[in-house]
Design an enzyme around this catalytic site. Structure first.
Site, PDB file in Angstrom:
ATOM      1  N   CYS A   1      -7.713   6.469  -3.378  1.00  0.00           N
ATOM      2  CA  CYS A   1      -7.345   5.191  -2.724  1.00  0.00           C
ATOM      3  C   CYS A   1      -6.431   5.515  -1.084  1.00  0.00           C
ATOM      4  O   CYS A   1      -5.566   6.170  -1.007  1.00  0.00           O
ATOM      5  CB  CYS A   1      -6.591   5.133  -3.720  1.00  0.00           C
ATOM      6  N   GLU A   2      -6.532   4.626  -0.345  1.00  0.00           N
ATOM      7  CA  GLU A   2      -6.289   4.822   0.588  1.00  0.00           C
ATOM      8  C   GLU A   2      -5.049   4.764   1.497  1.00  0.00           C
ATOM      9  O   GLU A   2      -4.129   4.396   2.189  1.00  0.00           O
ATOM     10  CB  GLU A   2      -7.169   3.872   2.166  1.00  0.00           C
ATOM     11  N   HIS A   3      -4.526   3.781   0.093  1.00  0.00           N
ATOM     12  CA  HIS A   3      -2.877   2.887  -0.053  1.00  0.00           C
ATOM     13  C   HIS A   3      -2.118   4.514  -0.686  1.00  0.00           C
ATOM     14  O   HIS A   3      -1.069   4.526  -0.117  1.00  0.00           O
ATOM     15  CB  HIS A   3      -2.700   2.393  -0.710  1.00  0.00           C
ATOM     16  N   HIS A   4      -2.895   5.263  -1.470  1.00  0.00           N
ATOM     17  CA  HIS A   4      -1.470   6.320  -2.096  1.00  0.00           C
ATOM     18  C   HIS A   4      -2.059   7.687  -2.175  1.00  0.00           C
ATOM     19  O   HIS A   4      -1.594   8.250  -2.372  1.00  0.00           O
ATOM     20  CB  HIS A   4      -0.955   5.654  -3.323  1.00  0.00           C
TER      21      HIS A   4
ATOM     22  N   GLN B   1     -11.737   0.166  -3.357  1.00  0.00           N
ATOM     23  CA  GLN B   1     -12.883  -0.510  -4.103  1.00  0.00           C
ATOM     24  C   GLN B   1     -14.108  -1.212  -3.339  1.00  0.00           C
ATOM     25  O   GLN B   1     -15.388  -0.856  -3.241  1.00  0.00           O
ATOM     26  CB  GLN B   1     -12.951  -0.829  -5.443  1.00  0.00           C
TER      27      GLN B   1
ATOM     28  N   HIS C   1      -7.900   2.470 -11.475  1.00  0.00           N
ATOM     29  CA  HIS C   1      -7.431   3.265  -9.905  1.00  0.00           C
ATOM     30  C   HIS C   1      -5.860   4.052 -10.270  1.00  0.00           C
ATOM     31  O   HIS C   1      -5.507   3.389 -11.168  1.00  0.00           O
ATOM     32  CB  HIS C   1      -6.688   2.376  -9.356  1.00  0.00           C
TER      33      HIS C   1
ATOM     34  N   CYS D   1      -3.372   4.248  -9.203  1.00  0.00           N
ATOM     35  CA  CYS D   1      -2.324   3.633  -8.127  1.00  0.00           C
ATOM     36  C   CYS D   1      -2.088   2.940  -8.924  1.00  0.00           C
ATOM     37  O   CYS D   1      -0.599   2.574  -8.682  1.00  0.00           O
ATOM     38  CB  CYS D   1      -2.742   3.595  -6.637  1.00  0.00           C
TER      39      CYS D   1
END
Length: 209
Positions: free
Chosen positions: A98-101, A139, A167, A169
């Site tokens: 995940c590019e956020h976490h 995704q 996920h 996250c």
């Protein structure tokens, strides 16, 4: 040839806009900082080699930035005795981050297409998933990138892609709901124009195991 030229052009554009890659020493120093921020001592025995291991793991986790889509989809086979029906590869395992976490999401991909002039090696479709999965991702973006690559390099009469993943996250932080899966899909060509083809695709991927 057009696909190769496009790939080289895309790569040059990406390389020109990408920030300079830090040295391995700088990356290892960053890991040491994160260990300290987490509350531990990067100089204790069990953590001394951790920065090197983490940077080596990142090389593997994110090798998709160095992979070339054109090299994966560079060859098709036209000697298929006139076969023109759907080609489906299902249950392709993958993991991404995940590019956020920067925590993993793990699942399976399902890819189908109607060939136009020839078929691509089945292992190539699994490799195509890895090219984009081994990057920082959402995704939704991953699904769209795989479909677009098939359109650009295979020129199928239609393509269908579905990703299903859990996920971390969502499982390990935040709402902490383990076992929840996310499904994304995208269709082009005959799959997009004919809902019956979407139904056929879904029936085949959910068929008898």
């Amino acid at each position: 040839m057009d696909a190769v030229v496009k790939s080289l052009s895309d790569r040059r554009e990406r390389d020109a806009t990408a920030p300079a890659r830090p040295s391995r020493e700088e990356a290892e120093a960053a890991v040491r900082t994160l260990i300290q921020w987490a509350g531990d001592d990067p100089d204790r025995e069990g953590l001394l080699d951790t920065p090197r291991r983490v940077t080596a793991a990142y090389d593997e986790f994110f090798r998709g930035y160095r992979d070339d889509v054109a090299a994966v989809l560079d060859r098709t086979f036209e000697e298929v005795s006139g076969y023109s029906d759907m080609v489906l590869v299902r249950d392709i395992p993958f993991y991404s981050h995940c590019e956020h976490h920067i925590v993993p999401f793990i699942g399976k991909a399902y890819i189908a297409y109607y060939p136009s002039k020839g078929v691509v090696g089945l292992s190539k479709l699994a490799r195509l998933v890895d090219v984009f999965a081994r990057r920082l991702q959402t995704q939704e973006n991953l699904t769209a990138q795989v479909v677009q690559a098939m359109e650009d390099y295979l020129h199928p009469r239609g393509a269908a892609v579905l990703f299903e993943a859990e996920h971390q996250c969502m499982s390990l932080r935040g709402v902490q709901k383990a076992g929840v899966s996310t499904v994304t899909s995208q269709f082009t060509g005959v799959f997009k124009d004919n809902p019956a083809e979407q139904v056929r695709f879904m029936t085949m991927i959910r068929g008898t195991r």
